[in-house]
Design a protein around this motif. Structure first.
Motif, PDB file in Angstrom:
ATOM      1  N   GLY A 283       0.781  -1.233   0.000  1.00 16.94           N
ATOM      2  CA  GLY A 283       0.000   0.000   0.000  1.00 16.94           C
ATOM      3  C   GLY A 283       0.810   1.279   0.000  1.00 16.94           C
ATOM      4  N   ALA A 284       2.126   1.182  -0.069  1.00 17.13           N
ATOM      5  CA  ALA A 284       2.939   2.410  -0.123  1.00 17.13           C
ATOM      6  C   ALA A 284       2.717   3.133  -1.453  1.00 17.13           C
ATOM      7  CB  ALA A 284       4.421   2.078   0.079  1.00 17.13           C
ATOM      8  N   THR A 285       2.667   2.381  -2.535  1.00 14.84           N
ATOM      9  CA  THR A 285       2.379   2.961  -3.851  1.00 14.84           C
ATOM     10  C   THR A 285       1.329   2.092  -4.548  1.00 14.84           C
ATOM     11  OG1 THR A 285       4.097   1.656  -4.969  1.00 14.84           O
ATOM     12  CG2 THR A 285       4.768   3.809  -4.082  1.00 14.84           C
ATOM     13  N   TRP A 286       0.585   2.740  -5.454  1.00 14.75           N
ATOM     14  CA  TRP A 286      -0.499   2.045  -6.167  1.00 14.75           C
ATOM     15  C   TRP A 286      -0.348   2.262  -7.667  1.00 14.75           C
ATOM     16  CZ3 TRP A 286      -3.971  -1.031  -3.636  1.00 14.75           C
ATOM     17  CH2 TRP A 286      -4.017  -0.909  -2.232  1.00 14.75           C
ATOM     18  N   GLN A 287      -0.594   1.201  -8.440  1.00 14.75           N
ATOM     19  CA  GLN A 287      -0.575   1.287  -9.898  1.00 14.75           C
ATOM     20  C   GLN A 287      -1.955   0.898 -10.434  1.00 14.75           C
ATOM     21  OE1 GLN A 287       2.087  -0.473  -8.247  1.00 14.75           O
ATOM     22  NE2 GLN A 287       3.136   1.516  -8.268  1.00 14.75           N
ATOM     23  N   THR A 288      -2.297   1.479 -11.565  1.00 17.94           N
ATOM     24  CA  THR A 288      -3.605   1.195 -12.170  1.00 17.94           C
ATOM     25  C   THR A 288      -3.574  -0.152 -12.885  1.00 17.94           C
ATOM     26  OG1 THR A 288      -3.956   3.544 -12.455  1.00 17.94           O
ATOM     27  CG2 THR A 288      -5.340   2.083 -13.779  1.00 17.94           C
ATOM     28  N   ALA A 289      -4.543  -0.995 -12.562  1.00 18.05           N
ATOM     29  CA  ALA A 289      -4.675  -2.290 -13.236  1.00 18.05           C
ATOM     30  C   ALA A 289      -5.456  -2.113 -14.532  1.00 18.05           C
ATOM     31  CB  ALA A 289      -5.407  -3.275 -12.324  1.00 18.05           C
ATOM     32  N   GLU A 290      -5.289  -3.074 -15.433  1.00 17.69           N
ATOM     33  CA  GLU A 290      -6.086  -3.070 -16.662  1.00 17.69           C
ATOM     34  C   GLU A 290      -7.472  -3.639 -16.350  1.00 17.69           C
ATOM     35  OE1 GLU A 290      -5.745  -4.456 -21.317  1.00 17.69           O
ATOM     36  OE2 GLU A 290      -3.978  -4.345 -20.019  1.00 17.69           O
ATOM     37  N   LEU A 291      -8.502  -2.872 -16.635  1.00 19.61           N
ATOM     38  CA  LEU A 291      -9.876  -3.268 -16.315  1.00 19.61           C
ATOM     39  C   LEU A 291     -10.568  -3.689 -17.603  1.00 19.61           C
ATOM     40  CD1 LEU A 291     -12.014  -3.268 -13.992  1.00 19.61           C
ATOM     41  CD2 LEU A 291     -12.529  -0.900 -14.649  1.00 19.61           C
ATOM     42  N   GLU A 292     -11.093  -4.906 -17.614  1.00 15.78           N
ATOM     43  CA  GLU A 292     -11.786  -5.401 -18.816  1.00 15.78           C
ATOM     44  C   GLU A 292     -13.178  -4.771 -18.927  1.00 15.78           C
ATOM     45  OE1 GLU A 292     -10.363  -7.490 -21.063  1.00 15.78           O
ATOM     46  OE2 GLU A 292      -8.546  -7.277 -19.833  1.00 15.78           O
ATOM     47  N   PRO A 293     -13.743  -4.766 -20.132  1.00 17.06           N
ATOM     48  CA  PRO A 293     -15.117  -4.247 -20.296  1.00 17.06           C
ATOM     49  C   PRO A 293     -16.110  -5.090 -19.481  1.00 17.06           C
ATOM     50  CG  PRO A 293     -14.058  -4.613 -22.425  1.00 17.06           C
ATOM     51  CD  PRO A 293     -13.170  -5.236 -21.398  1.00 17.06           C
ATOM     52  N   PRO A 294     -17.296  -4.529 -19.213  1.00 12.62           N
ATOM     53  CA  PRO A 294     -18.307  -5.261 -18.421  1.00 12.62           C
ATOM     54  C   PRO A 294     -19.000  -6.333 -19.256  1.00 12.62           C
ATOM     55  CG  PRO A 294     -19.136  -3.083 -18.995  1.00 12.62           C
ATOM     56  CD  PRO A 294     -17.741  -3.153 -19.540  1.00 12.62           C
ATOM     57  N   GLU A 295     -18.242  -7.381 -19.581  1.00 16.72           N
ATOM     58  CA  GLU A 295     -18.735  -8.406 -20.519  1.00 16.72           C
ATOM     59  C   GLU A 295     -19.923  -9.190 -19.988  1.00 16.72           C
ATOM     60  OE1 GLU A 295     -15.066 -10.402 -20.852  1.00 16.72           O
ATOM     61  OE2 GLU A 295     -14.349  -9.175 -22.531  1.00 16.72           O
ATOM     62  N   LEU A 296     -20.078  -9.235 -18.675  1.00 15.14           N
ATOM     63  CA  LEU A 296     -21.158 -10.029 -18.079  1.00 15.14           C
ATOM     64  C   LEU A 296     -22.390  -9.182 -17.780  1.00 15.14           C
ATOM     65  CD1 LEU A 296     -18.965 -12.079 -15.571  1.00 15.14           C
ATOM     66  CD2 LEU A 296     -19.650 -12.767 -17.873  1.00 15.14           C
ATOM     67  N   GLY A 297     -22.364  -7.930 -18.223  1.00 18.34           N
ATOM     68  CA  GLY A 297     -23.517  -7.063 -17.970  1.00 18.34           C
ATOM     69  C   GLY A 297     -23.294  -6.182 -16.751  1.00 18.34           C
ATOM     70  N   PRO A 298     -24.299  -5.318 -16.458  1.00 21.52           N
ATOM     71  CA  PRO A 298     -24.094  -4.282 -15.440  1.00 21.52           C
ATOM     72  C   PRO A 298     -24.102  -4.780 -14.003  1.00 21.52           C
ATOM     73  CG  PRO A 298     -26.331  -4.178 -16.316  1.00 21.52           C
ATOM     74  CD  PRO A 298     -25.609  -5.209 -17.124  1.00 21.52           C
ATOM     75  N   TRP A 299     -24.535  -6.022 -13.743  1.00 18.12           N
ATOM     76  CA  TRP A 299     -24.717  -6.475 -12.350  1.00 18.12           C
ATOM     77  C   TRP A 299     -23.649  -7.445 -11.910  1.00 18.12           C
ATOM     78  CZ3 TRP A 299     -27.449  -2.995 -10.409  1.00 18.12           C
ATOM     79  CH2 TRP A 299     -28.467  -2.392 -11.158  1.00 18.12           C
ATOM     80  N   ALA A 300     -22.645  -7.674 -12.769  1.00 15.70           N
ATOM     81  CA  ALA A 300     -21.636  -8.695 -12.460  1.00 15.70           C
ATOM     82  C   ALA A 300     -20.259  -8.069 -12.284  1.00 15.70           C
ATOM     83  CB  ALA A 300     -21.595  -9.735 -13.569  1.00 15.70           C
ATOM     84  N   TRP A 301     -19.394  -8.828 -11.638  1.00 18.08           N
ATOM     85  CA  TRP A 301     -18.013  -8.384 -11.470  1.00 18.08           C
ATOM     86  C   TRP A 301     -17.304  -8.228 -12.806  1.00 18.08           C
ATOM     87  CZ3 TRP A 301     -16.677 -13.183  -8.010  1.00 18.08           C
ATOM     88  CH2 TRP A 301     -16.747 -14.344  -8.757  1.00 18.08           C
TER      89      TRP A 301
END
Lengths: 354, 354
Positions: A283-301
């Motif tokens: 937690g000293a430093t944070w990097q942005t992860a690659e986030l995939e599109p919402p392939e499972l729809g709006p209610w899913a992870w």
């Protein structure tokens, strides 16, 4: 990780019944049956589908008593939804509220099929004075010294949302007994307690429901006197598949030096996930992860990943955190409250680079 | 039941991953997927069935490398088998051996389908000097400071028994990931550790296997210096469906006064169950329960029931015990050993007649 945290026999009895999702199952977009988390307040009821009926009563034009075929005859809809227990993270709180001692695993994503609740409400004809819709399950037990069926309510506005289902299938098969056979409520984006299992009765009320699970349980209370705010939608969380291989007993992880792809899933019931960040230095430093599109729809992870160049031998503390488009985020500190709810403190995974 | 039993965070991590069968599921002859107990030493491996192969090597005439279709092409057999973890009952021991803290729920009965192992061994051609058959799973981790794949062996005589399967289906569907997809060993009547999941290799050995899970783990040892006897077949046990309704937190039970049918299942991997007895006075006196015929075949649990005339209000301690035709029985005292295995002390359920 090896200190005695003093889990009592009562908590262990609950942990042996209710089960989490082993975190390597985050690899699966849809959680296989048997890996989805389960929290059952009382016992799994035994239901004979031949005699089972869903009763609809209270402030309706026409009371209904429907068998499963009648519900299956309504237009059918599918929703992929991530469900999380409101108590997820409870066992990481200090002092620890005594109840089901979840660490981080009380989550899962299902492909649910059923009828829209609002189609059923239309069929019954809702009195315009209706304030809430009460859902009663067949599971019966004693809680807070009161004998009760498990009951929760929604406002009429929430109940009428198009994503709210009376679900009779999970992952393409009839609901398993432990997920509410033959019918359960599914309220995508809300914590698990909302999704009443073994549904037997829907009652339209002129006044808000004041039963135990609504007025006392499942509220964010800072002390015993506090009435608290009711829990509803899921706060954001990111979890990673613990990298490398585990030690059987300690669950501590080992990875070979080199590129390590850290992957996981992130969700929020309030708004779309805006970003996931990863730390490889506690937690000293944070990097942005690659986030995939919402392939499972709006209610899913949603899937995310981050490539870590693990060059330095020895132990490293990995962490991940999500925030959503409504401005909700995860903290590095615990979210303490009397019931131990909604603690979305960031996950930390110790990994030794060998 | 409310004392602090000092379960550590490490044990809780295991309890959150591995799950038992809620005891009301004893009502079901075949345990639904998701309710069968699970004990996974390392992580559930991710298997691509397109590239997965079962290798057969060692002292064979012809080494084999088979895909799942080749195993499905062998004659197919179904066995209904009750499986129990060797560590079931561990958390009830004092002092408590530290490992997965099972109370009583580490059991389940599956309808397994697969090919006979001996048909595969015939195909490979077994060298007459073979002593043992070694099974290697794809799950990999660290245990006793050694990195290892999960491995267990059987003597050639045990491996050739007609009920021993290479199972690819559970309850009519392909093995779920958590039960060993795509292929596992099934050795009916033996404790769970024998039934190697995610099977990847079968090796015929001239000498007995001396790996960790055989030579050190899963042995009945009285102290750390003791080599101990290896665990093999399941000792008898009877469990009851806890009668009445539970308190959410304490799991204590309440029943209305009157006739209470106490029902459950009993099993042994050594011989047929000879009798089940029930006590309603904490073991002071025992009555014979009605034992149903072995309707599920020789490798599965049997149903039993006993009608209790519950007239006296207040708490009662119910208990049940089984014995088998080979003379094995359950004791009212714990079976302590270093690893906490095979503790088949009788179940006690406190019920308040209201």
């Amino acid at each position: 990780m090896s200190e005695d945290c003093g889990i009592s026999l009562e908590e262990l009895q609950l942990a042996a019944r209710n089960h989490g999702m082993p975190l390597e199952a985050l690899r699966e977009a849809i959680t296989p049956i048997g890996l989805h988390y389960l929290l059952i307040h009382y016992d799994i009821p035994q239901v004979d589908v031949q005699t089972w009926r869903l009763e609809v009563d209270g402030r309706v034009r026409t009371e209904l008593s429907l068998d499963l075929d009648a519900i299956r005859a309504l237009p059918s809809h599918e929703v992929i939804a991530t469900m999380e227990c409101a108590g997820n993270g409870r066992a990481r709180l200090a002092p620890r509220p005594v109840s089901q001692p979840w660490l981080l695993e009380a989550v899962g994503t299902g492909r649910w099929r059923g009828a829209r609740l609002r189609d059923l409400l239309d069929q019954a004809g809702v009195d315009p004075e209706t304030a809430e819709v009460l859902f009663t399950g067949l599971d019966r037990g004693i809680e807070n010294d009161e004998e009760q069926f498990f009951q929760r309510s929604l406002t009429l506005a929430d109940a009428a949302l198009p994503e709210v289902l009376l679900a009779y299938e999970l992952n393409g098969v009839p609901l398993p007994p432990q997920h509410g056979f033959p019918l359960r409520l599914l309220v995508p984006g809300w914590y698990g307690m909302t999704n009443v299992k073994w549904l037997t009765r829907i009652t339209l009320l002129a006044e808000p429901f004041t039963g135990y699970q609504q007025a006392r349980g499942y509220r964010l209370r800072q002390n015993e006197e506090d009435d608290g705010e009711p829990l509803s939608r899921i706060y954001p969380r990111a979890l990673m598949v613990p990298p490398g291989i585990p030690d059987f007993m300690t669950r501590e992880r080992t990875v070979p030096a080199g590129k390590v792809t850290i992957e996981g899933r992130a969700w929020s019931g309030h708004a779309p996930v805006a970003a996931v960040e990863v730390s490889t230095d506690d937690g000293a430093t944070w990097q942005t992860a690659e986030l995939e599109p919402p392939e499972l729809g709006p209610w899913a992870w949603r899937s995310w990943s981050y490539d870590w160049n693990a060059t330095e031998p020895g132990p490293h503390v990995l962490a991940c955190r999500a925030r959503d488009e409504a401005g909700n985020a995860q903290s590095s500190e615990q979210q303490w409250n009397v019931g131990g709810y909604a603690n979305n403190e960031v996950q930390r995974v110790v990994v030794t680079v060998a």
